[in-house]
Design a protein around this motif. Structure first.
Motif, PDB file in Angstrom:
ATOM      1  N   GLU A  36       0.722  -1.141  -0.074  1.00  0.00           N
ATOM      2  CA  GLU A  36       0.101  -0.053   0.167  1.00  0.00           C
ATOM      3  C   GLU A  36       1.027   1.411  -0.024  1.00  0.00           C
ATOM      4  OE1 GLU A  36      -2.717  -0.105   3.351  1.00  0.00           O
ATOM      5  OE2 GLU A  36      -3.261  -2.146   3.184  1.00  0.00           O
ATOM      6  N   ARG A  37       2.034   1.197   0.939  1.00  0.00           N
ATOM      7  CA  ARG A  37       2.685   2.571   0.978  1.00  0.00           C
ATOM      8  C   ARG A  37       4.134   1.972   1.117  1.00  0.00           C
ATOM      9  NH1 ARG A  37      -0.404   4.589   4.554  1.00  0.00           N
ATOM     10  NH2 ARG A  37      -1.099   5.952   3.172  1.00  0.00           N
ATOM     11  N   THR A  38       4.949   2.808   0.381  1.00  0.00           N
ATOM     12  CA  THR A  38       6.341   2.272   0.503  1.00  0.00           C
ATOM     13  C   THR A  38       7.278   3.138   1.458  1.00  0.00           C
ATOM     14  OG1 THR A  38       7.177   3.864  -1.350  1.00  0.00           O
ATOM     15  CG2 THR A  38       6.531   1.741  -1.771  1.00  0.00           C
ATOM     16  N   ALA A  39       8.296   2.473   2.232  1.00  0.00           N
ATOM     17  CA  ALA A  39       8.988   3.462   3.215  1.00  0.00           C
ATOM     18  C   ALA A  39       9.730   4.477   2.332  1.00  0.00           C
ATOM     19  CB  ALA A  39      10.037   2.477   3.905  1.00  0.00           C
ATOM     20  N   GLU A  40      10.137   4.345   1.143  1.00  0.00           N
ATOM     21  CA  GLU A  40      10.788   5.485   0.426  1.00  0.00           C
ATOM     22  C   GLU A  40      10.156   6.789   0.408  1.00  0.00           C
ATOM     23  OE1 GLU A  40      13.145   1.778  -0.587  1.00  0.00           O
ATOM     24  OE2 GLU A  40      10.728   2.300  -0.627  1.00  0.00           O
ATOM     25  N   GLU A  41       8.816   6.588   0.105  1.00  0.00           N
ATOM     26  CA  GLU A  41       8.028   8.101  -0.076  1.00  0.00           C
ATOM     27  C   GLU A  41       7.741   8.649   1.444  1.00  0.00           C
ATOM     28  OE1 GLU A  41       4.504   6.683  -2.283  1.00  0.00           O
ATOM     29  OE2 GLU A  41       3.695   5.297  -0.582  1.00  0.00           O
ATOM     30  N   ILE A  42       7.696   7.716   2.480  1.00  0.00           N
ATOM     31  CA  ILE A  42       7.373   8.099   3.864  1.00  0.00           C
ATOM     32  C   ILE A  42       8.496   8.881   4.140  1.00  0.00           C
ATOM     33  CG2 ILE A  42       7.108   7.603   6.222  1.00  0.00           C
ATOM     34  CD1 ILE A  42       4.973   5.360   4.975  1.00  0.00           C
ATOM     35  N   ALA A  43       9.672   8.408   4.136  1.00  0.00           N
ATOM     36  CA  ALA A  43      11.048   8.797   4.435  1.00  0.00           C
ATOM     37  C   ALA A  43      11.132  10.427   3.916  1.00  0.00           C
ATOM     38  CB  ALA A  43      12.292   7.766   4.441  1.00  0.00           C
ATOM     39  N   ALA A  44      10.980  10.390   2.637  1.00  0.00           N
ATOM     40  CA  ALA A  44      11.130  11.628   1.789  1.00  0.00           C
ATOM     41  C   ALA A  44      10.471  12.550   2.333  1.00  0.00           C
ATOM     42  CB  ALA A  44      11.001  11.070   0.247  1.00  0.00           C
ATOM     43  N   GLU A  45       9.217  12.396   2.698  1.00  0.00           N
ATOM     44  CA  GLU A  45       8.448  13.464   3.076  1.00  0.00           C
ATOM     45  C   GLU A  45       8.805  13.638   4.628  1.00  0.00           C
ATOM     46  OE1 GLU A  45       6.328  15.163   1.328  1.00  0.00           O
ATOM     47  OE2 GLU A  45       6.620  13.542  -0.395  1.00  0.00           O
ATOM     48  N   PHE A  46       8.878  12.860   5.306  1.00  0.00           N
ATOM     49  CA  PHE A  46       9.250  13.095   6.554  1.00  0.00           C
ATOM     50  C   PHE A  46      10.716  13.851   6.981  1.00  0.00           C
ATOM     51  CE2 PHE A  46       6.025  10.465   8.601  1.00  0.00           C
ATOM     52  CZ  PHE A  46       5.680  11.332   9.581  1.00  0.00           C
ATOM     53  N   SER A  47      11.561  13.511   6.000  1.00  0.00           N
ATOM     54  CA  SER A  47      13.111  14.428   5.889  1.00  0.00           C
ATOM     55  C   SER A  47      12.752  15.832   5.652  1.00  0.00           C
ATOM     56  CB  SER A  47      13.846  13.762   4.997  1.00  0.00           C
ATOM     57  OG  SER A  47      13.398  13.869   3.578  1.00  0.00           O
ATOM     58  N   SER A  48      11.985  16.273   4.756  1.00  0.00           N
ATOM     59  CA  SER A  48      11.412  17.595   4.599  1.00  0.00           C
ATOM     60  C   SER A  48      10.848  18.145   5.845  1.00  0.00           C
ATOM     61  CB  SER A  48      10.711  17.815   3.186  1.00  0.00           C
ATOM     62  OG  SER A  48       9.424  17.177   3.432  1.00  0.00           O
ATOM     63  N   VAL A  49      10.161  17.408   6.475  1.00  0.00           N
ATOM     64  CA  VAL A  49       9.242  17.920   7.681  1.00  0.00           C
ATOM     65  C   VAL A  49      10.109  18.193   8.896  1.00  0.00           C
ATOM     66  CG1 VAL A  49       7.614  17.163   9.587  1.00  0.00           C
ATOM     67  CG2 VAL A  49       7.064  16.914   7.099  1.00  0.00           C
ATOM     68  N   LEU A  50      11.283  17.100   8.871  1.00  0.00           N
ATOM     69  CA  LEU A  50      12.021  17.327  10.081  1.00  0.00           C
ATOM     70  C   LEU A  50      12.743  18.615   9.850  1.00  0.00           C
ATOM     71  CD1 LEU A  50      13.747  13.446  10.160  1.00  0.00           C
ATOM     72  CD2 LEU A  50      12.363  14.828  11.738  1.00  0.00           C
ATOM     73  N   LYS A  51      13.111  19.123   8.737  1.00  0.00           N
ATOM     74  CA  LYS A  51      14.212  20.508   8.606  1.00  0.00           C
ATOM     75  C   LYS A  51      13.160  21.550   9.152  1.00  0.00           C
ATOM     76  CE  LYS A  51      16.760  18.288   4.956  1.00  0.00           C
ATOM     77  NZ  LYS A  51      16.760  17.945   3.711  1.00  0.00           N
ATOM     78  N   TYR A  52      11.929  21.565   8.610  1.00  0.00           N
ATOM     79  CA  TYR A  52      11.080  22.276   9.336  1.00  0.00           C
ATOM     80  C   TYR A  52      10.827  22.430  10.748  1.00  0.00           C
ATOM     81  CZ  TYR A  52       7.064  25.304   9.807  1.00  0.00           C
ATOM     82  OH  TYR A  52       5.977  26.384  10.234  1.00  0.00           O
ATOM     83  N   ILE A  53      10.771  21.259  11.250  1.00  0.00           N
ATOM     84  CA  ILE A  53      10.480  21.180  12.741  1.00  0.00           C
ATOM     85  C   ILE A  53      11.770  21.594  13.274  1.00  0.00           C
ATOM     86  CG2 ILE A  53      10.277  19.523  14.611  1.00  0.00           C
ATOM     87  CD1 ILE A  53       8.352  17.973  12.883  1.00  0.00           C
ATOM     88  N   ASP A  54      12.862  21.163  12.961  1.00  0.00           N
ATOM     89  CA  ASP A  54      14.378  22.036  13.581  1.00  0.00           C
ATOM     90  C   ASP A  54      14.280  23.500  13.460  1.00  0.00           C
ATOM     91  OD1 ASP A  54      15.219  19.288  14.069  1.00  0.00           O
ATOM     92  OD2 ASP A  54      16.550  19.244  12.505  1.00  0.00           O
ATOM     93  N   LYS A  55      13.636  24.162  12.548  1.00  0.00           N
ATOM     94  CA  LYS A  55      13.795  25.505  12.381  1.00  0.00           C
ATOM     95  C   LYS A  55      12.514  25.949  13.565  1.00  0.00           C
ATOM     96  CE  LYS A  55      15.019  25.997   7.592  1.00  0.00           C
ATOM     97  NZ  LYS A  55      14.297  26.519   6.200  1.00  0.00           N
ATOM     98  N   VAL A  56      11.513  25.430  13.673  1.00  0.00           N
ATOM     99  CA  VAL A  56      10.483  25.965  14.352  1.00  0.00           C
ATOM    100  C   VAL A  56      10.928  25.478  16.102  1.00  0.00           C
ATOM    101  CG1 VAL A  56       8.193  25.475  15.358  1.00  0.00           C
ATOM    102  CG2 VAL A  56       8.524  25.348  13.010  1.00  0.00           C
ATOM    103  N   THR A  57      11.472  24.508  16.327  1.00  0.00           N
ATOM    104  CA  THR A  57      11.812  24.131  17.885  1.00  0.00           C
ATOM    105  C   THR A  57      13.235  25.004  18.058  1.00  0.00           C
ATOM    106  OG1 THR A  57      13.137  22.303  17.125  1.00  0.00           O
ATOM    107  CG2 THR A  57      10.896  21.782  17.809  1.00  0.00           C
ATOM    108  N   THR A  58      13.975  25.483  17.026  1.00  0.00           N
ATOM    109  CA  THR A  58      15.285  26.328  17.234  1.00  0.00           C
ATOM    110  C   THR A  58      14.559  27.939  17.672  1.00  0.00           C
ATOM    111  OG1 THR A  58      16.507  25.093  16.086  1.00  0.00           O
ATOM    112  CG2 THR A  58      17.162  27.257  16.298  1.00  0.00           C
ATOM    113  N   PHE A  59      13.526  28.237  16.792  1.00  0.00           N
ATOM    114  CA  PHE A  59      13.101  29.282  17.223  1.00  0.00           C
ATOM    115  C   PHE A  59      12.427  29.525  18.393  1.00  0.00           C
ATOM    116  CE2 PHE A  59       9.164  32.337  16.421  1.00  0.00           C
ATOM    117  CZ  PHE A  59       9.912  33.569  16.254  1.00  0.00           C
ATOM    118  N   LEU A  60      11.522  28.754  18.652  1.00  0.00           N
ATOM    119  CA  LEU A  60      10.831  28.597  19.898  1.00  0.00           C
ATOM    120  C   LEU A  60      11.612  28.123  21.111  1.00  0.00           C
ATOM    121  CD1 LEU A  60       7.682  26.797  18.712  1.00  0.00           C
ATOM    122  CD2 LEU A  60       8.076  29.222  19.270  1.00  0.00           C
ATOM    123  N   ILE A  61      12.815  27.888  21.111  1.00  0.00           N
ATOM    124  CA  ILE A  61      13.879  27.381  22.192  1.00  0.00           C
ATOM    125  C   ILE A  61      13.251  26.266  22.919  1.00  0.00           C
ATOM    126  CG2 ILE A  61      15.382  28.306  23.818  1.00  0.00           C
ATOM    127  CD1 ILE A  61      14.716  31.249  22.702  1.00  0.00           C
TER     128      ILE A  61
END
Length: 118
Positions: A36-61
């Motif tokens: 139904e779903r491959t790990a590759e597509e999930i990992a690709a999407e989550f890697s971009s989300v992680l970059k955004y989360i890192d920015k948000v958590t850094t900004f919010l300290i």
């Protein structure tokens, strides 16, 4: 390398559909997926989300993200930071006991770190 560990997680926690270990760039180290779903597509999407989360958590300290659960309409996504470079992601049914998944993954963390730390 991690096939036994991923299979153990999937057999220990009912409702796990996809498991993958990936790096910050979305490159899969090991996976256990279905048709139904491959790990590759999930990992690709989550890697971009992680970059955004890192920015948000850094900004919010608030510090870096360690674990995250996303509750969606029909499934859920659990993300678990193994170290500064690698993550485990799981796609799970709505009926999956999240606490059990967190416990099993956390208890296996030393095995992951032993293989992935450098």
């Amino acid at each position: 390398m991690f096939d036994k560990i991923l299979k153990f997680i999937a057999s220990s926690v009912k409702g796990v559909k996809v498991l993958a270990i990936f790096d910050r760039d979305g490159i899969i180290v090991s996976k256990l997926d279905n048709k139904e779903r491959t790990a590759e597509e999930i990992a690709a999407e989550f890697s971009s989300v992680l970059k955004y989360i890192d920015k948000v958590t850094t900004f919010l300290i608030t510090g870096k993200m360690e674990k995250m659960y996303i509750d969606c309409d029909t499934e859920g996504f659990y993300l678990h930071k193994i170290n500064n470079y690698y993550y485990l992601v799981a796609v799970i049914d709505k009926t999956t006991i999240l606490g059990k998944l967190k416990y099993v993954v956390t208890s296996l963390e030393p095995k992951f770190k032993k293989e992935l730390d450098f």
